[in-house]
Design an enzyme around this catalytic site. Structure first.
Site, mmCIF file in Angstrom:
data_model
loop_
_atom_site.group_PDB
_atom_site.id
_atom_site.type_symbol
_atom_site.label_atom_id
_atom_site.label_comp_id
_atom_site.label_asym_id
_atom_site.label_seq_id
_atom_site.Cartn_x
_atom_site.Cartn_y
_atom_site.Cartn_z
ATOM 1 C CB THR A 48 5.009 6.770 2.702
ATOM 2 O OG1 THR A 48 4.342 6.629 1.454
ATOM 3 C CG2 THR A 48 5.649 8.141 2.794
ATOM 4 N N GLY A 95 0.832 -1.197 0.000
ATOM 5 C CA GLY A 95 0.000 0.000 0.000
ATOM 6 C C GLY A 95 0.863 1.242 0.000
ATOM 7 C CB CYS A 96 0.443 4.508 -1.655
ATOM 8 S SG CYS A 96 -1.258 4.908 -1.202
ATOM 9 C CG HIS A 97 -1.272 6.014 3.397
ATOM 10 N ND1 HIS A 97 -0.952 7.336 3.533
ATOM 11 C CD2 HIS A 97 -2.548 5.986 2.935
ATOM 12 C CE1 HIS A 97 -1.994 8.079 3.179
ATOM 13 N NE2 HIS A 97 -2.964 7.282 2.808
ATOM 14 C CB VAL A 98 2.145 0.199 3.597
ATOM 15 C CG1 VAL A 98 3.003 -0.825 4.328
ATOM 16 C CG2 VAL A 98 0.666 0.049 3.953
#
Lengths: 342, 342, 342, 342
Positions: free
Chosen positions: A150, A145-148
């Site tokens: 980061t 996941g993109c937040h992950v």
């Protein structure tokens, strides 16, 4: 052109970004493009910026259409990947940009997604310890996941060296494209411009267990996490502000050294010069993640900040980076390290 | 029109917002408008949206110009208020939108501002315990910093009831107007649109000791704080995501009840209905602060979020609200509770 | 509070702006709020910025609900106003923010809207010649289209004095709220931020015949018009750049004098000082229109530019201004001339 | 890598975009980077998105620094190019992104720029008639203005075929990067977000005579022009809405055919499918210009719209495209036709 690549979900944002990158990839040729409700229409109607593919017609997302490629990138709603992957054969590289195969803990999956756990695939964040070995030669990749991605890149070096307590707070500000292309009232231009608002507050966002999984793996011990995603008025980009209590002896020097060492050889993660902080504007359209850290002695905390483009390094670029590893190609093939600014 | 009000720093953002509100105030008449480098020019050149005042000429910021008004609002760079206030006489209400008189701790002032401490004035956040009593009849008001007001309103009820540990993490996302009107490279439109970036990281931002001061006062014990401000691409608005560890027995019900009770009678602080989270877009141009809270049981943390317009409730509106109290006017005189959207 | 006002379509952007203004109107009380698909829900779910009305429940849009008010503001999709108006009685002031009763030419209506012409009501642009007389005492008002009001105010004085040929080119740049609140793919935040694009090109936009109607009336002769609306990344605002060939003897002095004279007594139309050009940012949330003109001697053309807030002066504010006239109230009751900036 | 390229003005927006493209150019190597006031600092301080060049130090812009390269790209303020070019030798390819050598008419130059005319170089808009022949082998290129390239591509085919009268109206909406990087009050983020405003109104903008020059050359007869540039809240992009009166017999079919034919073989100019209109969002970071046309029979006018990225096709990409031609390289070397979206 050694390889052919199909993209399922080509009309969406992740699919479009995959195609943008594949068009510049020296070893991959764009094969079948598939979609759900948009099947039958020209790609140009959905992705007018992908001019070389404008007249390609979107096929239905079926195994027949996707079969016969060396690599199949899935940019589909959660829950659709397992069935397709099963039928594609073990020799086809299947790269899932969705969540289905990210979590190792079936109970965490069921709690956050409400469906049976489909399994766990090699995890497409090459910067994690052991990830490149697991990705080499694999034919199944679960893209983070993109937040992950980061938050993991921001905190991993400090946790891996036990410089901070395993108790993290992450506030991750993101643009609107992460929410996808399906029209929803709160994502309209009139509603998003001028609006900064949190969502999935209180640990309910589905990226929460995945961040916990990565940080715990990095720390070698279970990590507690408070994660709050925040929507901001820009199409792309994530900036995660992350903090954790310092352990005894965790000086600024030791911390900076740990980050410098950890990322020195990473082609796509850059520790910025001292005093320079990441901005989403530095990463637009690049496969780069920017990181900076400091110590707050009054609070007794590390503050680590990471920025990346949620569609590039956060999704499609990360997918391609992992696919390169799986196929034995140079890891940076077709991946821009340079962003677009202003 | 019972009172006349002068505005020093009328060409800036805080000054402009003060004038916008004063123009609608039933009991205040706009008196002298002063400026620094812009003295001698028409207000219309600097604040074209304030059409009724377009032809007013800006005077120099001197005591002579400001004297003779019932109220003087100072929207000046830090360090200029003390000299002016001293000469204005104790019967003139002086409302300082700058930082000079906010802090009670002279050492904290000197550490963060690098100049001798000028003193401490009654604090213009009426929602704090005891604040209204201190403001009633005063002729000196120190208006809080905009991040400070937001974080304080988000966390105060939980700390006051000892529902959380005195150890807060605040990430406060704000628009560009908080950085003022002076042209700087990183604040240009080309640089800010598309950019989310942190600043003053690691406890170095000047609002840090002021938030600590307020939270510690609310908690009745020293509070530890990690504070990170983040710049986002919008002109106005602040959204503070705040978290602190839950104490034993601090259930979601008890916390919500504490917030509901604390803000039930506040005219400008609104606890949103369950499940609705604040957005900066809900507060544009209003003197309203919106708050929501939840409990993250896995993290063992309270998450409290507050949003407000940094120029209205966060500066000029808060200043006027406090001035109303000082002058014995209805607290909500001239203050919009309704925002502008979309 | 002399009058009660109902708003039909209270969950949309025009309805929300009507309510924002009505809440501050000294002579009008907000009565029934109605909606279509959102009937039964709290207004706060749709218009969180209208805090004083947050708990009001939206009723169905029926004649029964709307009856019994002094004024009924209709912010409905085209084609729904006639039936409601017919049943409301001739003594109720009905103000239609939709298009149904704007055009005098039935053939133009049918060509652009494809339905039978419902009729023509007094036209709610008080600045047009004769408009105030027609509006005084009326119980039916057709509020102009937002592009229409802007272009009309920009060009009317020059056409009325025959200083330009009756052959206009208008390019009118607008924010996203003019397209309404219903979710559509091209209006999503991800799609609109960074995007400037034309729509309704080639004279096909429905505001075309209405601009022609107004300009022809001002000129006293049929006016030819090329009209192109353009969408820009902001929630509110219209800026119309308008040009027409100069007639012999039409000097810059004569033109400026004509505009100055024409708008000298208008409370809501402001000819800016020489050299200052309108910006949408000067008009946010105000009922003000800003105008500037110049002569291009090489092109032999007048260039006239007008800016206004499409939801305020362009819709809800204009509606209220006209309603004030109809009811015999001061024309500027409840209408802000001051905008919000930055 | 056959060629070395120096960039003068490397800290600005045009310089940054040149470097972004040069980094991907298969035949050019980035040589000296020079600047004015920023000389001596790291490029990374000014262009953090150009990570591979972050540690390159900016040299002074002098002939000594620039000499010895195959190509020198000048992204300098107006008036500085002539002196440098003179000393660089006739065998060095000098590509001037500034205005100094664009105009053929010395009087037009003096009127608009107020300095003596430096001369005229081969014009770097390859799509103009005869341009490629003039560019082949040249060692001096004058890159067009960004509004100029856009308007020329929109109107050229119709004028070249005499399908419209030589009397054009152009309204060209642009993002903020065209105004450069030097901090100015009206270009601050707080001022530009939410703001659409015209500038250089009435034929006073310096791109006016250059558009006239191109359109007149295309038409074979002097063209009259009304040109209004408009600033919109986005960092990049230009959308020009252009109109001219139809000549007898100029049907929609003939016009579309003329455009299709004219641009059929152009690698970077795309006539969109019928009914699709250009958007700046389709061209971000690409060297592509998008065009669409229609006929307004009521107005008797052609409406032609073109969009491009002002920094790519409008400046740096156009410069590189022309340099490719001059050096005998494939015209599209290093030039992306694919944009970045959303």
């Amino acid at each position: 052109m050694g390889y052919t690549a199909a993209v399922a979900g080509a009309s969406g944002y992740a699919g479009g970004e995959l195609l943008r990158l594949l068009l510049d990839h020296p070893e991959m040729e764009v094969g079948a493009l598939t979609a759900g409700g948009s099947a039958g229409s020209r790609l140009g109607e959905h992705q007018p910026h992908l001019m070389p593919l404008a007249d390609r017609v979107l096929a239905e997302t079926t195994v027949d259409t996707l079969a016969g490629h060396d690599a199949v990138f899935l940019a589909l709603p959660h829950g659709q990947s397992a069935a397709i992957a099963e039928q594609l054969g073990r020799d086809v590289l299947v790269v899932d940009c969705g969540a289905d195969f990210r979590l190792t803990d079936a109970r965490a999956w069921e709690r956050y997604y409400g469906t049976p756990h489909a399994g766990t695939w090699p995890y497409g964040l090459p910067e994690m310890p052991g990830a490149r070995a697991a990705l080499a030669g694999t034919r199944r990749i679960a893209v983070p996941g993109c937040h992950v991605a980061t938050a993991t890149l921001a905190l991993m070096p400090a946790l891996a060296r036990a410089l901070v307590e395993p108790d993290a707070v992450v506030v991750s500000v993101t643009g609107t494209s992460g929410a996808g292309k399906a029209p929803k009232p709160h994502l309209m231009g009139s509603e998003t411009m001028g609006a900064v608002s949190p969502y999935g507050v209180g640990g309910t966002h589905r990226h929460t267990p995945e961040i916990v999984q990565n940080l715990s793996e990095a720390a070698g011990t279970p990590v507690t996490l408070s994660f709050t995603p925040v929507l901001a008025p820009m199409p792309r980009g994530i900036l995660a502000t992350c903090t954790a209590p310092l352990r005894d002896g965790a000086t600024a020097e030791r911390i900076t050294a740990a980050y410098r060492e950890r990322y020195a050889d990473e082609p796509f993660v850059h520790l910025l010069p001292e005093g320079t902080w990441p901005s989403t504007a530095m990463t637009l359209a690049a496969n780069s993640a920017l990181v900076q850290v400091t110590v707050d002695p009054d609070a007794g905390r590390l503050v680590a900040v990471a920025a990346l483009d949620n569609l590039t390094k956060g999704t499609a670029g990360g997918a391609l980076q992992s696919a390169n590893i799986a196929l034995g190609l140079p890891e940076d093939s077709g991946l821009p390290v340079t962003g677009v600014a202003p």
